[in-house]
Design a protein around this motif. Structure first.
Motif, PDB file in Angstrom:
ATOM      1  N   PHE A   1      31.067   5.011  39.162  1.00 10.23           N
ATOM      2  CA  PHE A   1      31.624   4.317  37.734  1.00 10.23           C
ATOM      3  C   PHE A   1      32.819   3.468  38.011  1.00 10.23           C
ATOM      4  O   PHE A   1      32.977   2.195  37.882  1.00 10.23           O
ATOM      5  N   ILE A   2      33.417   3.649  38.684  1.00 11.57           N
ATOM      6  CA  ILE A   2      35.226   3.981  38.847  1.00 11.57           C
ATOM      7  C   ILE A   2      34.415   2.247  40.163  1.00 11.57           C
ATOM      8  O   ILE A   2      35.032   0.731  39.485  1.00 11.57           O
TER       9      ILE A   2
ATOM     10  N   SER B   1      32.557  -0.458  37.895  1.00 13.24           N
ATOM     11  CA  SER B   1      33.749  -1.483  37.686  1.00 13.24           C
ATOM     12  C   SER B   1      34.489  -2.295  38.437  1.00 13.24           C
ATOM     13  O   SER B   1      34.388  -3.788  37.223  1.00 13.24           O
ATOM     14  N   LEU B   2      34.480  -2.039  39.412  1.00 13.49           N
ATOM     15  CA  LEU B   2      35.614  -2.305  39.854  1.00 13.49           C
ATOM     16  C   LEU B   2      35.092  -3.844  40.610  1.00 13.49           C
ATOM     17  O   LEU B   2      36.072  -5.133  40.627  1.00 13.49           O
TER      18      LEU B   2
ATOM     19  N   ASN C   1      32.452  -5.690  39.250  1.00 12.31           N
ATOM     20  CA  ASN C   1      32.466  -6.258  38.382  1.00 12.31           C
ATOM     21  C   ASN C   1      33.485  -6.944  38.102  1.00 12.31           C
ATOM     22  O   ASN C   1      33.636  -8.450  37.478  1.00 12.31           O
ATOM     23  N   ILE C   2      34.621  -6.260  38.413  1.00 10.70           N
ATOM     24  CA  ILE C   2      35.669  -7.061  37.274  1.00 10.70           C
ATOM     25  C   ILE C   2      36.386  -8.302  38.495  1.00 10.70           C
ATOM     26  O   ILE C   2      36.512  -9.560  38.865  1.00 10.70           O
TER      27      ILE C   2
END
Length: 52
Positions: free
Chosen positions: A31-32, A35-36, A38-39
């Motif tokens: 998940f981390i 998310s990174l 996508n950022i």
């Protein structure tokens, strides 16, 4: 790095986590990393828009 390399990275981490019994840690790390990623992609798109 493209998506193929990320998939390979997740596969390797998944196999290692399965044998060590750290499945929950693998899920949270996934998940981390997603998310990174996508950022990072969003920031790249914003940077390209500013250059135009």
């Amino acid at each position: 790095m493209n998506n193929w390399w990320y998939g390979l990275y997740f596969l390797i981490l998944g196999v290692i986590s399965f044998f060590t019994g750290e499945i929950i840690t693998f899920i949270m790390l996934g998940f981390i990393l997603i998310s990174l990623n996508n950022i990072n992609n969003t920031l790249k798109k914003m940077s390209k828009q500013d250059k135009i």
